[in-house]
Design an enzyme around this catalytic site. Structure first.
Site, PDB file in Angstrom:
ATOM      1  CB  ALA A 121       2.117   8.003   1.874  1.00  0.00           C
TER       2      ALA A 121
ATOM      3  CE  LYS B  98      -1.353   8.143  12.653  1.00  0.00           C
ATOM      4  NZ  LYS B  98      -0.349   7.145  11.858  1.00  0.00           N
TER       5      LYS B  98
ATOM      6  CG  ASN C  66      -7.724   8.222   9.215  1.00  0.00           C
ATOM      7  OD1 ASN C  66      -7.217   9.356   9.173  1.00  0.00           O
ATOM      8  ND2 ASN C  66      -7.377   7.183   8.846  1.00  0.00           N
TER       9      ASN C  66
ATOM     10  CG  ASN D 221      -5.508  14.606   5.965  1.00  0.00           C
ATOM     11  OD1 ASN D 221      -6.684  13.982   5.619  1.00  0.00           O
ATOM     12  ND2 ASN D 221      -4.489  13.967   6.310  1.00  0.00           N
TER      13      ASN D 221
ATOM     14  N   GLY E  61       3.947   1.122   2.383  1.00  0.00           N
ATOM     15  CA  GLY E  61       4.651  -0.013   2.303  1.00  0.00           C
ATOM     16  C   GLY E  61       5.645   0.463   0.791  1.00  0.00           C
TER      17      GLY E  61
ATOM     18  N   GLY F 153       0.913  -1.133   0.021  1.00  0.00           N
ATOM     19  CA  GLY F 153      -0.090   0.072   0.091  1.00  0.00           C
ATOM     20  C   GLY F 153       0.774   1.233   0.040  1.00  0.00           C
TER      21      GLY F 153
END
Length: 303
Positions: free
Chosen positions: A129, A183, A191, A201, A18, A15
Site C-alpha cells: 500500500a 514478517k 525495507n 521492492n 489505515g 497512514g
C-alpha cells in the site's frame, strides 16, 4: 454507549494501511478512522477515501476523527511503532476491547502485555500500500492480514467479525511469535535495502547486486532469529509487491522518521544477546538513520 458501538470497527492511524483497511472494511460495516491531524480527518470526512487498485478508483464514504475517544468494540492500531506509546496509554484507561496491532518489527510486544482487560491480537499486513495523499491510497499488491492470538485471547469472535474474502484476506493464527518473526525477517530483507537504494521492492530481485545484499540480510537475520524460514518467503513477497515502494522508503523520501529501530534495531539487540556478528544489519541500521538525518538537513543524495 457500549451497545451503539458493539461490533463496529475503529482504525487508529491515517497512514497507508489505515486508509486501506478503513476503505475496504467500510463497504459493509460501521468504521471510524482516527487520525493524528484534524485537517486529514476533515478532508476524509468531506471527500471519503480513494482506493486506487487495478487501474480503477473506488471512493468510500467514511467517518473520520482526530479525537481519541476510541469507542468502537474492535480497534485496528496501524500507527508506526514510534507513535504507539500515547495510543497504548489511552487504551490502558479503558477495558473490554478487541485490539489488533499491525506494526512492523517486534519492539512493541512488551508494551502489549500492559493492556490487561483487553483481548489483544498482534498481527501482520502483507499488502502493498502506498499513501498518495491524506485521503488516497494505492493498493499495489494483495497479500494476507494475519491476526494472532496473544496472552490467551480467543480468535473466535474475530473470525465471525472479519471477512475472509478478497481483497483483505484475513487469516487467523495461534502462534504469534512465529508469525511476527516471519514478517520481521521479510521486513529486514526489503525495507532497509529499498530505503537505501531508493527502489521498488521488485528491483531487489531483478538487480543482481541488490539481490546479493538481499541474500546476506536474510542470512544474518535468520541467524539472529534462529529461524527455519526459507528465503523463498521473502522473495515471494518481493514479487507480489514488485511495484510497491516500502513504507521505509516512503518515509525516507518524505524526510520522516523510519521504523528502522523496530526492524534492524530489534535484530541488533537480539544479536548482541547471542554474541552474533551481523555486519550488514549494523551497516543498514546506521545507513538508514544517516539518510533520514541528511534529509532533515536538506542534503542531496547521489541517487
Amino acid at each position: 454507549m457500549a451497545d451503539k458501538w458493539m461490533n463496529s470497527i475503529g482504525i487508529i492511524g491515517g497512514g497507508a494501511m489505515g486508509l486501506l483497511l478503513a476503505g475496504y472494511l467500510s463497504e459493509d460495516r460501521k468504521v471510524t478512522l482516527y487520525t493524528r491531524r484534524k485537517d486529514q480527518a476533515e478532508l476524509i470526512q468531506q471527500n471519503g477515501i480513494s482506493i486506487l487498485s487495478g487501474g480503477e478508483e473506488h471512493i468510500r464514504e467514511i467517518k473520520a476523527s482526530d479525537g481519541k475517544q476510541y469507542e468502537e468494540d474492535t480497534l485496528f492500531i496501524t500507527v508506526k511503532q514510534f507513535h504507539l506509546d500515547p495510543v497504548i496509554q489511552n487504551l490502558k484507561e479503558r477495558e473490554g476491547k478487541k485490539l489488533i496491532f499491525l506494526q512492523n518489527g517486534m519492539g512493541h510486544i512488551e508494551k502489549l502485555q500492559e493492556l490487561s482487560g483487553h483481548a489483544v491480537y498482534p498481527g501482520t499486513a502483507g499488502h502493498g500500500a502506498q499513501k498518495l495523499t491524506d485521503r488516497a491510497v494505492r493498493h499495489n499488491g494483495q497479500g494476507v492480514i494475519k491476526i494472532c492470538s496473544f496472552a490467551e485471547s480467543s480468535l473466535e469472535e474475530l473470525q465471525h467479525l472479519l471477512p475472509a474474502r478478497s481483497p483483505l484476506q484475513f487469516q487467523f493464527e495461534q502462534d504469534w511469535k512465529h508469525v511476527l518473526e516471519e514478517k520481521l525477517l521479510v521486513n529486514a530483507c526489503i525495507n532497509p535495502l529499498t530505503a537505501l537504494f531508493r527502489t521498488e521492492n521488485g528491483m531487489l530481485l531483478d538487480n543482481p547486486f541488490f539481490y546479493e545484499a538481499f541474500k546476506t540480510v536474510y542470512k544474518e537475520a535468520s541467524a539472529v532469529l534462529d529461524s527455519k524460514f526459507d528465503i523463498a518467503l521473502a522473495e515471494e513477497v518481493c514479487r507480489n509487491t514488485a511495484q510497491n515502494r516500502s513504507s521505509m522508503l516512503q518515509d525516507a523520501e518524505k524526510r520522516n522518521k523510519t521504523e528502522i529501530d523496530a526492524i534492524t534495531g530489534y535484530l541488533l539487540k537480539e544479536a548482541r544477546k547471542k554474541h552474533l556478528s551481523v555486519p550488514l544489519l549494523e551497516f543498514l541500521d546506521t545507513a538508514v538513520k544517516g539518510l533520514t538525518e541528511n534529509d532533515k538537513h536538506g542534503i542531496k543524495h547521489f541517487l
